[in-house]
Enzyme design. Sequence first.
Site, PDB file in Angstrom:
ATOM      1  N   LYS A   3      37.269  34.057  40.451  1.00  0.00           N
ATOM      2  CA  LYS A   3      38.063  33.359  39.438  1.00  0.00           C
ATOM      3  C   LYS A   3      37.579  31.933  39.221  1.00  0.00           C
ATOM      4  O   LYS A   3      37.777  31.363  38.153  1.00  0.00           O
ATOM      5  CB  LYS A   3      39.534  33.393  39.808  1.00  0.00           C
ATOM      6  CG  LYS A   3      40.086  34.809  39.686  1.00  0.00           C
ATOM      7  CD  LYS A   3      41.580  34.897  39.776  1.00  0.00           C
ATOM      8  CE  LYS A   3      42.046  36.319  39.540  1.00  0.00           C
ATOM      9  NZ  LYS A   3      41.576  37.234  40.613  1.00  0.00           N
TER      10      LYS A   3
HETATM   11  C1  LIG Z   1      41.496  38.648  40.355  1.00  0.00           C
HETATM   12  C2  LIG Z   1      40.646  39.460  41.268  1.00  0.00           C
HETATM   13  C3  LIG Z   1      40.235  40.764  40.941  1.00  0.00           C
HETATM   14  C4  LIG Z   1      40.671  41.459  39.657  1.00  0.00           C
HETATM   15  O1  LIG Z   1      40.078  40.908  38.522  1.00  0.00           O
HETATM   16  P1  LIG Z   1      40.711  41.210  37.067  1.00  0.00           P
HETATM   17  O2  LIG Z   1      39.978  40.325  36.148  1.00  0.00           O
HETATM   18  O3  LIG Z   1      42.174  40.856  37.184  1.00  0.00           O
HETATM   19  O4  LIG Z   1      40.513  42.657  36.785  1.00  0.00           O
HETATM   20  C5  LIG Z   1      39.409  41.435  41.830  1.00  0.00           C
HETATM   21  N1  LIG Z   1      39.033  40.877  42.994  1.00  0.00           N
HETATM   22  C6  LIG Z   1      39.410  39.627  43.347  1.00  0.00           C
HETATM   23  C7  LIG Z   1      38.977  39.090  44.663  1.00  0.00           C
HETATM   24  C8  LIG Z   1      40.225  38.872  42.508  1.00  0.00           C
HETATM   25  O5  LIG Z   1      40.610  37.632  42.865  1.00  0.00           O
END
Ligand SMILES: *Cc1c(COP(=O)(O)O)cnc(C)c1O
Length: 473
Positions: free
Chosen positions: A120
């Site tokens: 993120k």
């Molecule tokens: C947020 C997240 C996801 C999922 O990603 P999306 O964009 O919500 O599909 C997967 N793995 C980790 C470690 C995350 O922080």
Amino acid sequence: MSAIRYISTRQGSGPSVERLTFEEVVLAGLARDGGLYVPETWPTLSKAEIGALRGLSYPELATRLMVPFVGDAFDAATLGRLVGEAYAGFDDPGVVRLKPLPVGDLYLLELFHGPTLAFKDVALQFLGRTLDALLTRAGRRARIIGATSGDTGSAAIEAVRDRKAIDIFMLHPEGRVSEVQRRQMTTVLAPNVHNIAIEGTFDDCQDLAKACFNDLPFRDRHRLTAVNSINFARVMAQIVYYFHAALSLGAPDRPVSFCVPTGNFGNIYAGYAARAMGLPVERLLIASNSNDILARFIESGEQRLAGVTPTWSPSMDIQVSSNFERFLFDLFDRDGKALARAMHAFRATGAMSVSAAQLARARATFDAGRLDDAGTLSAIADARRETGELLDPHTAVAYAVARQRRGARDVPMVVLATAHPAKFPDAVRTATGEAPPLPARLADLATKAERCTTLPNDIAALKRLMDEVAVFA
Ligand SMILES: *Cc1c(COP(=O)(O)O)cnc(C)c1O
């Protein structure tokens, strides 16, 4: 390529359609009609144009790809500076890292070299600076309020710490997040960061944040905003690493597939966007944990709600994947009115279906697989044995799904690694008996000073605190 405009997924068509600029879309987040913003048309690149992107550094590539999306919001130099600053703090000089794995022509794309060791950061580090630049230019300020069960709060805090036009109030349930997760948030002592521990559950925290948004005078007075995964700028920033990985593997002369650990569908939707822009993406493989609404959709053509089951991969514990609506908009031939009806019916009945023809179109791009908790632990152990890599539980779900549903052998398959294994030491230790090595960023976390306010689960107390904190100047 000329500047593109953005439309809501729930609007009708015709001359009355609202067409927003990038700036308006970033500042608004969710559309007023409850839909999500998408580009009216995708900027497309010819094979030669894609080939010419080879060899660019990650920030150079990002800037090139973002220019048509941002339009007049920033000139190229300003955009380049925002991108450069967003990625300057990453541990890896290349920002992301692509590693070949010694099994089945698989590759691992590590997206966790940012400040909070999760993917993120790639989008949020850019969004925080973009929001700040747009607000500053408009002479405005905004406050972000969010609720976290532990994992995503720190990425939002790191994205806006020390930004001049933004304050952030992050709620977490007291005593219910791990020590590392808490410290990743509470040791950020920047004056615009306000950590609040609520005497309650994560749901209580979410309800409090929602109540702040629903009190319109309060919301306006505080200029509340959110930086959640429906903000289009996050999708835009994530498109870049699909191009980066594919170019490294021979695109545009050779197609590439991706397997993505999926929750809100934001990450994998960026892969869909890259494909729409002309990148030869053969297949996008959705990897779900036991919360498998999307895998069931790809099997049956029906989205049906089920309760959320807590798993080893908490960032994928999601009932409805909000960004999926952006893909459904295309599946409904961009008929926003028809999609709005389907989404309202989904909300009312807990189920919605697409036609056989629509399902066939979805399957032409997406495939899906799922893995339960026991399988996740086995996958962490398998990956360690087969590749030498320690994977976090989210990445492990994608690794196993990629191995199960590999598809054509001659197309390389890239598994997106979304978190550093040290963020999930319990799962890794249970699966392998090994503790993941602590990266430098976490090493001194235990000794840093913390700042956090504890409040009862009481909306009046929260509002009082927010009223008392003067807007950061
Ligand atoms: C947020 C997240 C996801 C999922 O990603 P999306 O964009 O919500 O599909 C997967 N793995 C980790 C470690 C995350 O922080």
